[in-house]
Scaffold this motif. Structure first.
Motif, PDB file in Angstrom:
ATOM      1  N   MET A   1       0.118  -1.662  -0.229  1.00 34.83           N
ATOM      2  CA  MET A   1       0.108  -0.046   0.442  1.00 34.83           C
ATOM      3  C   MET A   1       0.711   1.841   0.176  1.00 34.83           C
ATOM      4  O   MET A   1       0.644   2.357  -0.349  1.00 34.83           O
ATOM      5  CB  MET A   1      -1.086  -0.152   0.792  1.00 34.83           C
ATOM      6  CG  MET A   1      -2.420  -1.085   1.317  1.00 34.83           C
ATOM      7  SD  MET A   1      -2.698  -1.103  -0.409  1.00 34.83           S
ATOM      8  CE  MET A   1      -4.643  -1.351  -0.064  1.00 34.83           C
ATOM      9  N   LYS A   2       2.054   1.117   0.006  1.00 29.31           N
ATOM     10  CA  LYS A   2       2.943   2.055   0.240  1.00 29.31           C
ATOM     11  C   LYS A   2       2.879   3.215  -1.442  1.00 29.31           C
ATOM     12  O   LYS A   2       3.102   4.239  -1.247  1.00 29.31           O
ATOM     13  CB  LYS A   2       4.368   2.202   0.430  1.00 29.31           C
ATOM     14  CG  LYS A   2       5.182   2.828   0.274  1.00 29.31           C
ATOM     15  CD  LYS A   2       7.211   2.679   1.154  1.00 29.31           C
ATOM     16  CE  LYS A   2       8.083   3.415   0.570  1.00 29.31           C
ATOM     17  NZ  LYS A   2       8.319   3.533  -1.175  1.00 29.31           N
ATOM     18  N   LEU A   3       2.691   1.837  -2.375  1.00 28.64           N
ATOM     19  CA  LEU A   3       2.190   3.280  -3.650  1.00 28.64           C
ATOM     20  C   LEU A   3       0.933   3.563  -3.739  1.00 28.64           C
ATOM     21  O   LEU A   3       1.276   4.993  -4.451  1.00 28.64           O
ATOM     22  CB  LEU A   3       2.871   1.926  -4.871  1.00 28.64           C
ATOM     23  CG  LEU A   3       2.882   3.199  -6.338  1.00 28.64           C
ATOM     24  CD1 LEU A   3       3.484   4.030  -6.107  1.00 28.64           C
ATOM     25  CD2 LEU A   3       2.634   1.639  -7.110  1.00 28.64           C
ATOM     26  N   HIS A   4       0.334   3.352  -3.179  1.00 23.92           N
ATOM     27  CA  HIS A   4      -0.783   3.727  -2.814  1.00 23.92           C
ATOM     28  C   HIS A   4      -0.534   5.261  -2.640  1.00 23.92           C
ATOM     29  O   HIS A   4      -1.502   6.336  -2.357  1.00 23.92           O
ATOM     30  CB  HIS A   4      -2.190   2.819  -2.346  1.00 23.92           C
ATOM     31  CG  HIS A   4      -2.910   1.749  -3.217  1.00 23.92           C
ATOM     32  ND1 HIS A   4      -4.051   0.985  -2.624  1.00 23.92           N
ATOM     33  CD2 HIS A   4      -1.968   1.286  -4.206  1.00 23.92           C
ATOM     34  CE1 HIS A   4      -4.126   0.502  -3.999  1.00 23.92           C
ATOM     35  NE2 HIS A   4      -2.479   0.884  -5.038  1.00 23.92           N
ATOM     36  N   GLN A   9      -0.452  10.988  -1.802  1.00 25.71           N
ATOM     37  CA  GLN A   9       0.051  12.319  -1.757  1.00 25.71           C
ATOM     38  C   GLN A   9       0.348  13.031  -3.395  1.00 25.71           C
ATOM     39  O   GLN A   9       0.142  14.946  -2.683  1.00 25.71           O
ATOM     40  CB  GLN A   9       1.281  12.055  -0.467  1.00 25.71           C
ATOM     41  CG  GLN A   9       2.463  12.784  -0.134  1.00 25.71           C
ATOM     42  CD  GLN A   9       1.414  13.347   1.036  1.00 25.71           C
ATOM     43  OE1 GLN A   9       1.233  13.549   1.346  1.00 25.71           O
ATOM     44  NE2 GLN A   9       1.591  14.971   0.831  1.00 25.71           N
ATOM     45  N   LEU A  10       0.797  12.587  -3.860  1.00 27.51           N
ATOM     46  CA  LEU A  10       1.303  13.275  -4.594  1.00 27.51           C
ATOM     47  C   LEU A  10       0.142  13.880  -5.816  1.00 27.51           C
ATOM     48  O   LEU A  10       0.126  15.257  -6.212  1.00 27.51           O
ATOM     49  CB  LEU A  10       1.381  12.531  -5.999  1.00 27.51           C
ATOM     50  CG  LEU A  10       1.884  12.855  -7.633  1.00 27.51           C
ATOM     51  CD1 LEU A  10       3.471  13.843  -7.215  1.00 27.51           C
ATOM     52  CD2 LEU A  10       2.329  11.375  -8.360  1.00 27.51           C
ATOM     53  N   ILE A  22      -4.306  11.742   2.626  1.00 22.71           N
ATOM     54  CA  ILE A  22      -4.208  10.790   2.057  1.00 22.71           C
ATOM     55  C   ILE A  22      -5.604   9.682   3.144  1.00 22.71           C
ATOM     56  O   ILE A  22      -5.685   8.788   1.734  1.00 22.71           O
ATOM     57  CB  ILE A  22      -2.710   9.990   2.551  1.00 22.71           C
ATOM     58  CG1 ILE A  22      -2.589   9.946   3.613  1.00 22.71           C
ATOM     59  CG2 ILE A  22      -2.202  10.749   1.340  1.00 22.71           C
ATOM     60  CD1 ILE A  22      -1.202   9.073   3.803  1.00 22.71           C
ATOM     61  N   ASP A  23      -5.691  10.136   3.832  1.00 21.34           N
ATOM     62  CA  ASP A  23      -6.810   9.187   4.442  1.00 21.34           C
ATOM     63  C   ASP A  23      -8.170   9.665   3.978  1.00 21.34           C
ATOM     64  O   ASP A  23      -9.410   8.471   3.876  1.00 21.34           O
ATOM     65  CB  ASP A  23      -7.060   8.916   6.057  1.00 21.34           C
ATOM     66  CG  ASP A  23      -5.543   8.759   6.483  1.00 21.34           C
ATOM     67  OD1 ASP A  23      -5.000   7.872   6.413  1.00 21.34           O
ATOM     68  OD2 ASP A  23      -5.162   9.093   7.830  1.00 21.34           O
ATOM     69  N   ASP A  24      -8.777  10.434   3.564  1.00 16.08           N
ATOM     70  CA  ASP A  24      -9.989  11.231   2.523  1.00 16.08           C
ATOM     71  C   ASP A  24     -10.022   9.841   1.120  1.00 16.08           C
ATOM     72  O   ASP A  24     -11.207  10.435   1.264  1.00 16.08           O
ATOM     73  CB  ASP A  24      -9.841  13.154   2.643  1.00 16.08           C
ATOM     74  CG  ASP A  24     -10.187  13.112   3.801  1.00 16.08           C
ATOM     75  OD1 ASP A  24     -10.220  12.795   4.896  1.00 16.08           O
ATOM     76  OD2 ASP A  24      -9.506  14.149   4.279  1.00 16.08           O
TER      77      ASP A  24
END
Length: 84
Positions: A1-4, A9-10, A22-24
């Motif tokens: 999930m790191k890439l997600h 973030q991008l 990022i949680d949204d």
């Protein structure tokens, strides 16, 4: 999930989404229309940012590209396939 999370973030940084974390952003949710509500201008900016950060070539205006940009999860799959 790191890439997600990197993609989320991008999206937030490149599109200046000030009230979004990022949680949204749900990995499976649509980025355009009823989902996150991005538009075609956002897609261009995001495409350039992805190309720059992940060194991935994105075809403009192809049906495949629209499918890749559907969600964070589909973008992650596309980026991984291009880097393999």
């Amino acid at each position: 999930m790191k890439l997600h999370n990197e993609i989320k973030q991008l999206i937030i940084e490149c599109l200046d989404l000030e009230d979004v974390t990022i949680d949204d952003i749900e990995s499976e949710a649509a980025l355009f229309g009823e989902g996150l509500g991005l538009d075609s201008i956002d897609a261009l900016e995001l495409g350039l940012a992805i190309k720059k950060q992940f060194d991935v070539k994105i075809e403009a205006n192809s049906d495949a590209t629209k499918a890749h940009f559907y969600s964070v999860a589909s973008l992650a799959s596309f980026i991984e396939s291009q880097q393999a």
